[in-house]
Design a protein around this motif. Structure first.
Motif, short mmCIF file in Angstrom:
data_model
loop_
_atom_site.label_atom_id
_atom_site.label_comp_id
_atom_site.label_asym_id
_atom_site.label_seq_id
_atom_site.Cartn_x
_atom_site.Cartn_y
_atom_site.Cartn_z
N GLN A 166 49.82 -40.86 -54.81
CA GLN A 166 49.42 -40.17 -56.02
C GLN A 166 49.16 -38.68 -55.80
O GLN A 166 49.07 -37.90 -56.75
CB GLN A 166 48.13 -40.80 -56.59
CG GLN A 166 48.26 -42.28 -56.92
CD GLN A 166 49.08 -42.52 -58.16
OE1 GLN A 166 48.62 -42.28 -59.27
NE2 GLN A 166 50.29 -43.00 -57.99
N VAL A 167 49.01 -38.30 -54.54
CA VAL A 167 48.81 -36.90 -54.18
C VAL A 167 49.85 -36.51 -53.13
O VAL A 167 50.08 -37.26 -52.18
CB VAL A 167 47.39 -36.65 -53.60
CG1 VAL A 167 47.22 -35.18 -53.21
CG2 VAL A 167 46.32 -37.06 -54.62
N GLY A 168 50.48 -35.38 -53.32
CA GLY A 168 51.47 -34.91 -52.37
C GLY A 168 51.33 -33.44 -52.10
O GLY A 168 50.97 -32.66 -53.01
N ASP A 183 47.74 -30.98 -40.37
CA ASP A 183 46.31 -30.79 -40.59
C ASP A 183 46.04 -29.97 -41.85
O ASP A 183 45.15 -30.31 -42.65
CB ASP A 183 45.67 -30.10 -39.39
CG ASP A 183 45.50 -31.02 -38.19
OD1 ASP A 183 45.67 -32.25 -38.36
OD2 ASP A 183 45.21 -30.52 -37.09
N VAL A 184 46.80 -28.90 -42.03
CA VAL A 184 46.59 -28.05 -43.20
C VAL A 184 47.01 -28.77 -44.48
O VAL A 184 46.35 -28.67 -45.52
CB VAL A 184 47.34 -26.71 -43.04
CG1 VAL A 184 47.30 -25.91 -44.34
CG2 VAL A 184 46.72 -25.89 -41.91
N ALA A 189 45.36 -31.51 -49.51
CA ALA A 189 45.26 -32.73 -50.31
C ALA A 189 43.81 -33.03 -50.66
O ALA A 189 43.50 -33.43 -51.79
CB ALA A 189 45.88 -33.90 -49.56
N ALA A 190 42.91 -32.83 -49.71
CA ALA A 190 41.50 -33.17 -49.91
C ALA A 190 40.74 -32.14 -50.73
O ALA A 190 39.90 -32.49 -51.56
CB ALA A 190 40.82 -33.35 -48.55
#
Length: 278
Positions: A166-168, A183-184, A189-190
């Motif tokens: 749902q998140v890209g 990592d980035v 995403a977060a």
């Protein structure tokens, strides 16, 4: 009553993605002929496309496709109305097909993408409309991102284990560093930054934040002589919240994302973040 079996209904559902009752009605009308029933469902589905235009598509999937040499990549969001359809193989196959088409053709924008041919004689818009008809829901393709020229990587996040991502996130570095790219991308995403850097923020947005900060400080009764420092602090807080390079890094909040990139000797050229329906 038409002569057909449960296996015919199952086959028709697999071919079209239509509901069981719709398949039974189509087989009744087609007198048990599966091929004719497929045509009936397609015609009825196309008639229903316009009726579905006013409905909301807030579910769906984000898919990514990265070239083998990592020099280019795409991110595509395809939306539907329900998580039931989003979970389905046909919907996810459609999203993957669109992503592959974007990677192969590099359309200039969404309008150009929808007007391009994904199959012989069939535009992407027609392909989406066909999915709309077959799946019985409003299907929407209204954004994609494509990067090339640097080192491109992606990260896809599932908000639920039984749903597609749902998140890209798509990122492009100036040179290869798979670990930093990952990592980035996970950080993006977060923490969902809106801008890469302070320089990207429109001047009027910054001025508006400065005005709000000053009015809020006055409302709180802060002393006049302290206002400049308070305002500057709150504007910097806005930068840290909204600018990726200013944000504290997810894995080490004592360092900014900019600091992490500097230590790795790489530059983040750009990023894109999609969350389905947002």
């Amino acid at each position: 009553m038409a002569n057909y079996t449960a296996a015919d209904v199952k086959k028709l559902r697999e071919l079209t993605g239509a509901g069981m009752m719709d398949c039974k009605k189509a087989l009744d009308e087609a007198e048990g002929n599966v091929d004719k029933a497929v045509e009936i469902l397609r015609v009825k589905g196309q008639k229903g496309v316009a009726k579905r235009e006013s409905r909301t598509a807030e579910n769906g999937a984000v898919v990514a496709r990265i070239a083998d040499d990592k020099a280019s990549g795409v991110l595509v969001e395809l939306k539907c109305e329900t998580d039931f359809v989003a979970k389905g193989e046909k919907f996810q196959a459609a999203a993957d097909a669109v992503a592959a088409h974007v990677a192969a053709t590099s359309p200039a924008d969404t309008a150009a993408l929808l007007a391009s041919e994904i199959e012989a004689g069939k535009t992407v818009q027609a392909y989406v409309d066909e999915a709309n008809a077959n799946l019985g829901e409003k299907i929407v393709l209204d954004r994609f991102a494509q990067f090339s020229g640097g080192f491109v990587a992606s990260y896809l996040h599932r908000t639920s284990p039984d749903l597609p991502p749902q998140v890209g996130v798509l990122v492009e570095l100036d040179k290869e560093n798979a670990e930093i790219a990952k990592d980035v991308a996970q950080h993006i995403a977060a923490f969902s930054p809106k801008f890469l850097s302070r320089e990207e923020i429109p001047a009027e947005t910054v001025e508006n934040e400065r005005r709000i900060a000053e009015e809020t400080a006055r409302e709180e009764g802060k002393p006049e002589q302290a206002l400049p420092k308070i305002v500057e602090g709150r504007v910097n807080g806005f930068f840290k919240e909204n600018c990726l390079l200013d944000q504290p890094f997810a894995k080490d909040n004592k360092k900014s994302v900019q600091k992490i990139l500097d230590e790795a000797g790489v530059t983040l050229k750009r990023f894109a973040r999609f969350r389905v329906g947002a």
